[in-house]
Design an enzyme around this catalytic site. Structure first.
Site: not given
Length: 605
Positions: A257, A330
């Site tokens: 992330h 993702d």
């Protein structure tokens, strides 16, 4: 109530690895959609006819799934409208469907999508209604990250389970299937037809900041069995399973992330450690595989993350492993996929690598127009776009979404969080709590003891310590609760130590203590106070590395109510601790030596 045409059969549930006892509870008339009947000709006919009537803009739109803010498809809430305008350029979900011809949405609690089960069902129906009003009349994939345990988007009253590492601690492959079957049934009842689960990463790095308890542990064999069981169970419930994060995010100390992890495993190590759960998932018929924003030099020396790697997505996943389902990225808003290329290049490169669906681009207009431009320039062919669209359409057909896009909102309460489901979840959780040490003989707690519950809690809403306190009270124990929050201050530490001196036993909860000196200081101060202390890690079991001298130590792998009720039962002596570590906990003082080995776990008798 008539049985919906897409209800789950008892045979399908049992085939998914669900126990016979649980199948009875699951096989109620309210059970939701499984797989469309095996009619290949009808499927092929629908896919081909749909493709023929779609414009290029509609085909490209099918390759995107994004978040949207608001409780309803046509929300006019000013805050939701403002946020949607900022990255979608529209007011709400219905307008996004019309503008971009989207293939799906992904629901988030922070986006206001999952406030209550009936509201989610209404949102889902509104979105599907908007989709069927478009010329192509293609319903949407509505997805969610309902991994259970640490990652949950739909909270209570939906049934909560303690997550993957806890299930692995219980060693029950059938329990893993049961948890997925119940979760899938409840999701399908509110219109969610794709779960972004199970996690197939093999967590072999105790410092992993993003996977941890989301994994089934460090054993590739155990993870493979449990992943396969969950794939079968989700899909028997009519929910597309999404196996993630390919080719394996389990050995990293970087969170994708916020950075770009590099996996240094050799090809032999990848085959031995990382790939077995994905191979098992594919063999079990997984609908979807999600890519990881990780660099794997042994598979692709270019430095591109797997999401953008042709050797990984096409060479390994498609050609070598034989996966012909939907490959979904993702989130494209994560730093791991944005460091090397601009936001307008990432979606194009992902499609060229072999991805089919593009999730959460930072600015939808930029990503959508970039793919259209790539087709018009010849960088991407329309044939390549149609390959991916066909996979997406086949998935929607096979999961019964085309035949049954809507759900009955009046029936949600008969499916979500039923007493049967909650009872099954508690029984499964009671098999997962793990006792690693009780040198002081603190267990079981004595009824005459006055117990202090203290330690980690969500700073915004201290629910974990309160849940454990309630569970102790239900067991007839006298208990006081003093939450110290997520990062305890010196004042809170001092208050906890003072309270511990007036209690017979202190139960202190920790959550990822390695990253918080305050939690480490709290446990150290309690141990030094002379009080009888029971330390409990309510997430990653590795916390004991920060206080290896703790004489009594347990791990629950989860901090939700169902885990706290199990913990209270174990501490009170009403439930035997049956869990066994699915990971190795290293000894910080002796590198290469386990403090607790894989499989460790004690009983109290």
């Amino acid at each position: 109530m008539p049985i919906p045409e897409h209800s789950v059969s008892r045979r399908a549930i049992l085939a998914a690895g669900v126990t016979a006892a649980t199948a009875v509870a699951l096989n109620a008339p309210r059970a939701m959609a499984a797989t469309a009947p095996p009619t290949p000709a009808a499927e092929t006919g629908w896919v081909n006819s749909t493709l023929r009537r779609m414009t290029l803009e509609e085909k490209v739109g099918q390759l995107f799934t994004t978040r949207v803010y608001g409780e309803s498809a046509d929300t006019t809430d000013p805050d939701a409208v403002h946020t949607n305008q900022s990255f979608l350029g529209v007011d709400n979900a219905a307008q996004a469907v019309a503008r971009y011809h989207l293939g799906g949405f992904v629901y988030f609690a922070y986006a206001g999508n999952t406030r209550a089960p009936e509201q989610v069902a209404g949102l889902s129906n509104g979105i599907q209604r908007a989709a069927l009003e478009q010329p192509s009349r293609v319903p949407l994939l509505l997805s969610i990250d309902q991994e259970q345990g640490a990652v949950v988007r739909l909270g209570p009253p939906a049934t909560q389970f303690p997550g993957n590492m806890a299930l692995a601690a219980g060693r029950g492959v059938a329990d893993a299937g049961t948890a997925a079957g119940i979760t899938g049934q409840e999701l399908r009842s509110v219109g969610v037809n794709q779960n972004l689960a199970p996690v197939a990463d093999v967590n072999v790095n105790p410092a992993n900041p993003v996977i941890g308890v989301r994994s089934f542990g460090e054993s590739p064999e155990l993870a493979a069995e449990m992943v396969a069981a969950q794939v079968r169970a989700y899909q028997a419930a009519g929910v597309a399973a999404t196996v993630k994060h390919f080719p394996g995010h389990g050995d990293t100390a970087v969170d994708s992330h916020s950075g770009l992890p590099v996996i240094s495993h050799s090809r032999a190590e990848l085959d031995r450690i990382d790939l077995p759960p994905f191979r098992a998932a594919i063999a079990a018929g997984a609908d979807v595989v999600m890519t990881a924003h990780i660099v794997v030099p042994a598979l692709d020396p270019s430095g591109d993350p797997a999401t953008l790697s042709h050797p990984i997505l096409t060479g390994l996943l498609r050609e070598e492993l034989g996966f012909d389902g939907v490959v979904v990225t993702d989130s494209l808003g994560m730093a791991g996929v944005r460091q090397k290329y601009g936001d307008e290049r990432v979606p194009v490169l992902a499609l060229k690598a072999g991805a089919d669906m593009l999730v959460n681009p930072p600015v939808m207009r930029v990503a959508y127009e970039a793919v259209l431009a790539a087709v018009r320039s010849g960088e991407l062919t329309e044939h390549r776009i149609e390959e991916s669209v066909a996979r997406v359409l086949r998935l929607k057909w096979r999961r019964g979404i085309v035949r049954s896009p809507f759900v009955g909102t009046a029936d949600v309460a008969d499916t979500v969080g039923t007493p049967d489901h909650l009872a099954v979840a508690q029984r499964i959780t009671n098999r997962t709590t793990t006792l690693l040490r009780d040198e002081a003989g603190a267990l079981p707690l004595r009824p005459a003891d006055r117990v202090l519950v203290t330690g980690w809690d969500d700073p915004a809403e201290p629910t974990t310590t309160a849940a454990l306190g309630r569970a102790f009270t239900d067991r007839g124990l006298t208990v006081d609760v003093l939450s110290t929050g997520a990062k305890p201050s010196r004042a809170r530490i001092d208050a906890a130590v003072a309270a511990a001196r007036s209690h017979g036993t202190t139960v202190v909860l920790t959550n990822r203590a390695a990253g918080d000196p305050g939690q480490q200081q709290l446990v150290a101060a309690l141990l030094a106070s002379g009080a009888r202390v029971i330390a409990v890690a309510v997430r990653d079991p590795y916390d004991v590395m920060c206080f290896p001298e703790a004489p009594t130590y347990l791990t629950t792998y989860a901090f939700n109510d169902v885990a706290m009720r199990s913990l209270a039962g174990v501490l009170a002596g009403a439930i035997q601790p049956a869990g066994h570590l699915p990971v190795t906990i290293p000894d910080p003082a002796r590198p290469g030596t386990p403090l607790f080995p894989f499989g460790a776990g004690l009983t109290t008798t």
